[in-house]
Motif scaffolding. Structure first.
Motif, PDB file in Angstrom:
ATOM      1  N   ILE A   1       0.863  -1.187   0.000  1.00 14.99           N
ATOM      2  CA  ILE A   1       0.000   0.000   0.000  1.00 14.99           C
ATOM      3  C   ILE A   1       0.896   1.231   0.000  1.00 14.99           C
ATOM      4  CG2 ILE A   1      -1.862   1.224   1.157  1.00 14.99           C
ATOM      5  CD1 ILE A   1      -1.262  -2.279   2.280  1.00 14.99           C
ATOM      6  N   LEU A   2       0.744   2.069  -1.003  1.00 13.70           N
ATOM      7  CA  LEU A   2       1.552   3.266  -1.177  1.00 13.70           C
ATOM      8  C   LEU A   2       0.737   4.499  -0.832  1.00 13.70           C
ATOM      9  CD1 LEU A   2       4.073   4.820  -2.362  1.00 13.70           C
ATOM     10  CD2 LEU A   2       2.835   4.781  -4.553  1.00 13.70           C
ATOM     11  N   GLY A   3       1.257   5.325   0.062  1.00 12.79           N
ATOM     12  CA  GLY A   3       0.649   6.613   0.370  1.00 12.79           C
ATOM     13  C   GLY A   3       1.498   7.726  -0.212  1.00 12.79           C
ATOM     14  N   ARG A   4       0.976   8.440  -1.190  1.00 16.17           N
ATOM     15  CA  ARG A   4       1.725   9.518  -1.833  1.00 16.17           C
ATOM     16  C   ARG A   4       1.680  10.786  -0.976  1.00 16.17           C
ATOM     17  NH1 ARG A   4       5.521   7.964  -5.341  1.00 16.17           N
ATOM     18  NH2 ARG A   4       4.718   7.111  -7.302  1.00 16.17           N
TER      19      ARG A   4
ATOM     20  N   PHE B   1       5.538  10.436 -13.255  1.00 11.55           N
ATOM     21  CA  PHE B   1       5.501   8.985 -13.327  1.00 11.55           C
ATOM     22  C   PHE B   1       4.375   8.513 -12.428  1.00 11.55           C
ATOM     23  CE2 PHE B   1       8.824  10.583 -10.536  1.00 11.55           C
ATOM     24  CZ  PHE B   1       8.369  10.175  -9.307  1.00 11.55           C
ATOM     25  N   GLY B   2       3.995   7.272 -12.596  1.00  9.90           N
ATOM     26  CA  GLY B   2       2.877   6.763 -11.835  1.00  9.90           C
ATOM     27  C   GLY B   2       3.289   5.827 -10.717  1.00  9.90           C
ATOM     28  N   PRO B   3       2.314   5.536  -9.847  1.00 13.71           N
ATOM     29  CA  PRO B   3       1.005   6.185  -9.808  1.00 13.71           C
ATOM     30  C   PRO B   3       1.112   7.577  -9.186  1.00 13.71           C
ATOM     31  CG  PRO B   3       1.182   4.653  -7.990  1.00 13.71           C
ATOM     32  CD  PRO B   3       2.449   4.507  -8.783  1.00 13.71           C
ATOM     33  N   THR B   4       0.277   8.452  -9.635  1.00 15.26           N
ATOM     34  CA  THR B   4       0.308   9.830  -9.143  1.00 15.26           C
ATOM     35  C   THR B   4      -0.535  10.013  -7.887  1.00 15.26           C
ATOM     36  OG1 THR B   4      -1.516  10.414 -10.618  1.00 15.26           O
ATOM     37  CG2 THR B   4       0.730  10.733 -11.454  1.00 15.26           C
ATOM     38  N   ARG B   5      -1.235   8.962  -7.477  1.00 19.94           N
ATOM     39  CA  ARG B   5      -2.054   9.025  -6.275  1.00 19.94           C
ATOM     40  C   ARG B   5      -1.794   7.789  -5.430  1.00 19.94           C
ATOM     41  NH1 ARG B   5      -8.059  11.315  -7.274  1.00 19.94           N
ATOM     42  NH2 ARG B   5      -7.875  11.177  -5.003  1.00 19.94           N
ATOM     43  N   SER B   6      -2.244   7.821  -4.209  1.00 20.50           N
ATOM     44  CA  SER B   6      -2.109   6.666  -3.327  1.00 20.50           C
ATOM     45  C   SER B   6      -2.786   5.458  -3.952  1.00 20.50           C
ATOM     46  CB  SER B   6      -2.714   6.974  -1.953  1.00 20.50           C
ATOM     47  OG  SER B   6      -2.017   8.030  -1.321  1.00 20.50           O
ATOM     48  N   SER B   7      -2.137   4.291  -3.836  1.00 20.18           N
ATOM     49  CA  SER B   7      -2.597   3.086  -4.531  1.00 20.18           C
ATOM     50  C   SER B   7      -2.180   1.849  -3.732  1.00 20.18           C
ATOM     51  CB  SER B   7      -1.984   3.009  -5.943  1.00 20.18           C
ATOM     52  OG  SER B   7      -2.251   4.169  -6.699  1.00 20.18           O
TER      53      SER B   7
END
Length: 662
Positions: free
Chosen positions: A126-129, A143-149
């Motif tokens: 889980i990535l929190g941008r 580059f992606g992802p540009t949002r939390s994913s």
């Protein structure tokens, strides 16, 4: 009167622990030093402040994830815990880096945690941008992802393409916690966000509670639950609205739903959300008793949100901050103020009189059956009493029947210089002094049946013996905590994120810890690098002292026994596969003396949480002292029915426990 009551509580607390542990002898840790095994483990030369143990391939051997820690965007580095010995020795291990994981490049400000989001038995990412887009120099991601994913795992350290968390706020994300807040068997996410524009006001982004549900394609999806008061403006009195959050956790504190703990920066108050579900809920024929659907699957998310209720009870339970609320700074003589310009700041309003809380550790430190807290905070002498100190908060639920937390001077682990004696003046080191406690963890490190404490301090150039470093505190017979770091042979300056796991499968908990040189002068960096091996005594004079992550192997298995449990839940029974929120109570005769009382220890299985997505190996660990087995092990599963299993006469060692095979 208050002081008298607190003293009575303190003495009662100490007496209780003395009765529990009178016959237990101190562990011979001085004869069993911890071993720095970074090189032997294949991790030599690794620069990292943030890291974690994760079982990426499901073999019950903890693997390692090292997170980017430079200004540039980089990909995380993953190391698989392999068994290289051809003889198949149980405790042989070596970490080998794998490539092409498909995890994204990200900055040191982004957050990355691991848990089984889709309940398939494989750890996902889980990535929190951290999107600081209100700053004038903000550059959009190219580059992606540009949002939390989140990234579904494949079970070998490689991950599938990201799935966007569409309902997550575009914000300066600084923390992620994973748990099952509504006990439906689907992991939920709490995302902690920071200032809207650091150094340009007090306003902060609202946080996100993302509730998981199954969408029309039978895939995991998330819907955002609104945090109470999140749309209110900052009023500088009650500090409603968003606060800059550095840490978050799902914790079980009573028999109800998990609580959500929000840890706030900027000397702002912490929050503790008590969660509940709306009752009664009209059942629909043909659906399960806990169904929220009204016959239309696309309506599920809306009903899921309405079904969950919550309110902040931090102030009434004593976890928002210490009792000092005036916000006044220490008043220094002019020459001291000139030395420390921050000491010239004006006094703070009440809503800036606490906090700077980074991390929380959860454990039953007094073996009374309820769960206590340790808050790690940053203290600044120049801020005086408007800056809180790290502290234990002892849960009073078992004693009074009401959820409340009290501090205790008996449990103090402060390392501040004593104030000058009457008639003598303050010295400059009193003005400069900090206490940079960024991370903390509670665990029974010497396996004697008592919870111990790890504090990781960094980021400030304080002088010995108050320097910022890794410290281990072992709990004593009277319940107090003693610094045993030097006795254990541990030397690690500028301690970053810790993570605990049984690396060598001998039953005790080993420690992986990062390193941070932030604000350290060159001479202190040089000293730290010599200790870690990043520099040698014959290194060139102009050699750059680099940070090193370090692995310390715990020798407790050489002198005390233990039990570790790996739990597997069942989503069909409303329990996540990772079994987050499970509580286990183990009873054993720790000294093998039938004339002394048995001891019951309690543990809860937590997912990622705390500061910056701290996480440990997902096991429950119990010290058994000299006992060879547990008399009873009670498992309380985290579903609405509180399903229970009672195991008797379980021998020491590791046990895999699957709800469906009991």
């Amino acid at each position: 009167m208050i002081q008298t009551v607190m003293e009575l509580i303190r003495h009662a607390f100490a007496l209780c622990l003395c009765l529990f542990f009178t016959s237990l002898k101190a562990s011979p840790f001085a004869q069993h030093p911890w071993k720095r095994a970074t090189v032997e483990a294949g991790l030599d030369g690794i620069q990292a402040s943030r890291l974690k143990f994760v079982d990426l391939n499901g073999d019950l051997r903890p693997d390692i994830v090292l997170l980017p820690d430079n200004e540039a965007y980089e990909a995380p580095r993953l190391y698989i815990n392999q068994q290289p010995d051809s003889k198949g020795l149980k405790d042989s291990f070596r970490f080998t880096e794998i490539s092409d994981t498909n995890l994204p490049i990200h900055s040191k400000e982004d957050i990355l945690v691991f848990a089984d989001i889709n309940n398939d038995g494989i750890q996902d990412a889980i990535l929190g941008r951290n999107l600081d887009f209100y700053q004038p120099d903000y550059t959009p991601l190219v580059f992606g992802p540009t949002r939390s994913s989140w990234y579904p795992g494949k079970g070998d350290g490689v991950f599938s393409d990201p799935i966007q968390l569409a309902d997550a706020t575009l914000a300066t994300t600084r923390a992620i916690a994973v748990g099952d807040v509504n006990e439906d068997g689907l992991p939920d996410l709490f995302i902690g966000n920071w200032y809207e524009r650091y150094f340009s006001g007090y306003e902060a982004f609202e946080n996100d509670l993302l509730l998981q549900h199954t969408n029309q394609k039978n895939q995991p999806s998330f819907v955002r639950w609104s945090i109470p008061n999140e749309t209110l403006p900052t009023d500088f009195t009650n500090d409603l609205g968003g606060r800059p959050t550095y840490g978050a956790a799902f914790v079980r504190l009573n028999e109800g739903l998990p609580f959500i703990l929000e840890l706030n920066y900027g000397r702002r108050w912490n929050r503790l959300y008590k969660m509940d579900t709306r009752r009664p809920l009209r059942e629909v024929p043909g659906t399960s008793s806990n169904s929220l659907a009204l016959g239309e699957i696309d309506a599920t998310s809306a009903h899921l949100v309405r079904h969950l209720k919550g309110r902040d009870i931090a102030a009434s339970t004593g976890v928002d901050g210490d009792a000092i609320r005036h916000g006044r700074h220490q008043k220094w003589k002019q020459e001291f103020a000139n030395e420390k310009p921050r000491s010239k700041r004006p006094d703070e309003p009440p809503f800036r009189a606490n906090g700077n809380t980074f991390d929380v550790a959860v454990g039953d430190i007094d073996n009374d059956g309820d769960f206590d807290l340790f808050f790690s905070t940053i203290f600044h002498a120049w801020a005086g009493e408007s800056s809180d100190l790290s502290r234990f908060l002892v849960n009073q639920l078992a004693e009074t029947g009401s959820l409340a937390f009290i501090p205790s001077e008996h449990l103090s682990v402060n390392r501040l210089p004593p104030p000058p004696k009457a008639g003598t003046e303050w010295e400059i080191h009193h003005v400069r002094q900090n206490q940079g406690d960024i991370y903390a963890e509670l665990a029974d490190l010497n396996q004697d049946g008592r919870i111990d404490l790890i504090i990781c301090s960094s980021d400030y150039p304080d002088e010995p013996p108050y320097e910022e470093r890794l410290r281990l505190f072992f709990q004593q017979d009277d319940g107090s905590f003693s610094d045993v770091t030097k006795k254990l042979g541990i030397d690690h300056i500028g301690a970053g994120m810790p993570s605990l796991a049984d690396v060598d499968l001998d039953g005790d908990l080993d420690l992986l810890v990062g390193q941070s040189f932030n604000r350290l002068p060159i001479e202190k960096r040089h000293q730290a690098a010599l200790i870690s091996g990043a520099l040698s005594p014959d290194s060139p004079a102009d050699a750059v002292p680099k940070r090193r992550a370090s692995l310390f192997l715990n020798p407790a298995a050489d002198y005390n026994n233990s039990m570790t449990l790996s739990l597997r839940g069942d989503p069909a029974n409303q329990i996540t596969r990772d079994a987050f929120g499970s509580i286990v109570r183990l009873t054993a005769d720790l000294d093998n003396d039938p004339t002394t009382p048995d001891i019951t220890q309690s543990r809860q299985l937590q997912g990622p949480g705390g500061h910056a997505g701290k996480q440990n190996q997902f096991i429950l660990h119990f010290g058994l002292g000299k006992a060879l087995r547990a008399k009873t092990v009670e498992i309380i599963w985290p579903n609405p029915q509180r399903s229970r299993n009672l195991l008797k006469d379980l021998k020491a060692g590791h046990h895999e426990i699957d709800l469906n095979t009991l």
